[in-house]
Design an enzyme around this catalytic site. Structure first.
Site, mmCIF file in Angstrom:
data_model
loop_
_atom_site.group_PDB
_atom_site.id
_atom_site.type_symbol
_atom_site.label_atom_id
_atom_site.label_comp_id
_atom_site.label_asym_id
_atom_site.label_seq_id
_atom_site.Cartn_x
_atom_site.Cartn_y
_atom_site.Cartn_z
ATOM 1 N N LYS A 202 5.640 -7.308 9.729
ATOM 2 C CA LYS A 202 6.561 -6.621 10.651
ATOM 3 C C LYS A 202 6.570 -7.293 12.029
ATOM 4 C CE LYS A 202 6.493 -3.810 7.139
ATOM 5 N NZ LYS A 202 7.503 -3.270 6.268
HETATM 6 C C1 PLP Z 1 6.980 -2.059 5.301
HETATM 7 C C2 PLP Z 1 7.856 -0.905 5.099
HETATM 8 C C3 PLP Z 1 7.360 0.379 4.808
HETATM 9 C C4 PLP Z 1 5.931 0.645 4.501
HETATM 10 O O1 PLP Z 1 5.039 0.185 5.442
HETATM 11 P P1 PLP Z 1 3.549 -0.254 4.979
HETATM 12 O O2 PLP Z 1 2.864 -0.483 6.281
HETATM 13 O O3 PLP Z 1 3.686 -1.461 4.144
HETATM 14 O O4 PLP Z 1 2.966 0.899 4.242
HETATM 15 C C5 PLP Z 1 8.259 1.427 4.738
HETATM 16 N N1 PLP Z 1 9.566 1.241 4.914
HETATM 17 C C6 PLP Z 1 10.090 0.029 5.169
HETATM 18 C C7 PLP Z 1 11.564 -0.095 5.377
HETATM 19 C C8 PLP Z 1 9.255 -1.089 5.244
HETATM 20 O O5 PLP Z 1 9.779 -2.293 5.477
#
Ligand code: PLP
Length: 449
Positions: A202
């Site tokens: 992210k």
């Molecule tokens: C990455 C992601 C999640 C989940 O996050 P994690 O930290 O991997 O549990 C949920 N929604 C979206 C759109 C994502 O890209």
């Protein structure tokens, strides 16, 4: 004669590894993060309950977002589940969600025994289509959960209008949309709650981690902090447990990294946008390619760079295009979250949830027996077959983007059918598609999958 593709034995366009989020090459890590982690170790306080850093990370994140509350948790999925614990639906209650997202979005719903009801997407930006929402609302609907996919905002004004009219809660999934703006407002602050992820891919990262923000007062629902801390009102200095809730603490080590990463947010966003705009411009003449679509007056922050292609103009299918791009040295995939929407994965389609019960899809608590077959969300299914997903990152330079564009142009010119072209689509300088005719052209010609 056309240039020989790498997949046919030709020379690949990209021979050196491009920066990636999978290691430091595509991330903004430095001395700051290293020093912060060392300080935590020297103090010897690693746990949120005894330390100050998680609290500071929460305060600074809330300040940046302009939110009243922020609580840090262990992942994006944990953030979404914390929001669901706060909402406190009855088992079998329904949550409206798009089928193009990370499975974490849907897991959060299922862990609270609620039912995900899938709303088809707008092919422009692959976000939940507001026009598709009302037909899915029932007496059991409790919330709308829009996802701002790829860093591009969902159309929040009509979503909020429906939610207010029908008395529904709105939880925004901002895991891919850090600092994305919808008509001047940061996503995550428009609905009742916003959920973020700090997983390594992210915009900023703590390895794994997440955040829930809210502008609601704490009178509504359950107190947010109890929802990821075993229902334990620690501020009262007595052991008590008010209701069922998980332990999703972020550690002080993660928060120390998070605080250092916050300072790098602006640079991260700026670099991602700059390189994405460059790629868009370099591919402008490639008329079988539709660049990412963004709503007017919005700012996309490019988690991935996703473009769709006009299948009717190509001699081969998406699998072949992606395999050829990979052979040219470009990491990319066909479709997000894969070549099918989420409901076609076994977890949902085959109801692999709690033992052999089929809960909550198939339970006395549910309004009906839920099933998820192919054809449920036709636009989402088509999008998965005609979208090329390029993982994006802030380490990409002009030189890298030139190589990426060259690889894409090479593959598309090799596989493009002869025929009349309409000429390129033109977005404004902010990457938005303001004009209706441009918007229409962005999505037409894509039916022939
Ligand atoms: C990455 C992601 C999640 C989940 O996050 P994690 O930290 O991997 O549990 C949920 N929604 C979206 C759109 C994502 O890209």
């Amino acid at each position: 004669m056309r240039e020989q593709l790498a997949i046919e034995g030709g020379k690949p366009v990209i021979t050196d590894a491009l920066p990636t989020i999978k290691n430091a090459s595509g991330r903004l890590f430095g001395q700051e993060e290293k020093q912060a982690v060392l300080e935590v170790m020297e103090e010897g306080i690693l746990c949120y309950t005894y330390g100050q850093r998680v609290r500071r990370f929460e305060r600074e994140f809330a300040g940046l977002m302009g939110a009243n509350h922020a609580v840090a948790v262990s992942s994006g999925t944990a953030a979404l589940h914390t929001a669901m614990v706060y909402l406190n639906p009855d088992p079998g209650d329904e949550i409206l969600v798009p089928p193009i997202t990370d499975m974490g979005t849907v897991i959060a719903i299922l862990l609270q025994q609620a039912v995900p009801v899938f709303v088809d997407i707008d092919p422009l930006n692959q976000n939940m289509d507001p026009a598709e929402i009302e037909q899915h609302i029932s007496s059991r609907t409790k919330a709308i959960l829009p996802v701002h996919i790829y860093g591009s905002p969902a159309d929040m004004d009509p979503i909020m209008e429906i939610a207010r009219k029908r008395d529904l809660f709105v939880i925004e999934d901002c895991a891919q949309a850090h600092l994305t703006k919808y008509k001047g407002r940061l996503v995550g602050t428009i609905g009742d709650m916003g959920c973020f992820s700090f997983q390594q891919s992210k915009h900023i990262t703590t390895g794994d981690g997440g955040m829930v923000i809210s502008n609601r007062d704490s009178e509504f629902g359950r107190e947010l902090r109890l929802c990821f801390d075993k229902g334990w009102p620690r501020h009262k200095h007595v052991r008590d447990h008010y209701f069922l809730a998980p332990n999703y603490h972020m550690t002080e080590l993660q928060a120390a990294v998070g605080i250092a990463q916050l300072a790098k947010y602006p640079a991260c966003i700026e670099r991602r946008r700059e390189s994405a705009f460059l790629l868009r411009d370099l591919l402008a003449e490639e008329d079988a390619i539709r660049p990412p679509g963004t709503l007017p007056d919005c700012e996309e922050t490019y988690f991935h760079y996703c473009f769709t292609f006009d299948r009717s103009r190509m001699l081969v299918d998406g699998e072949q295009i992606v395999a050829s791009l990979n052979a040219e040295g470009l990491e990319c995939e066909l479709g997000y979250p894969g070549t099918v929407p989420l409901y076609m994965y076994p977890m949902i389609r085959d109801k692999k949830t709690y033992g052999s019960s089929g809960w909550p899809f198939d339970s006395p608590a549910a309004r009906r027996i839920w099933s998820y077959d192919e054809g449920l969300c036709p636009e989402a299914e088509k999008a998965c077959r005609r979208t090329v997903v390029l993982p994006w990152n802030e380490g990409l330079t002009e030189e890298h983007v030139n190589l990426i564009a060259a690889a894409i142009r090479k593959v598309f010119s090799a596989y493009k059918a002869a025929g009349d072209a309409d000429g390129p689509l033109v977005a404004d300088a902010a990457g938005c598609w303001p004009a209706a005719d441009q918007r229409k052209r962005h999505t037409e010609g894509l039916e022939n999958v």
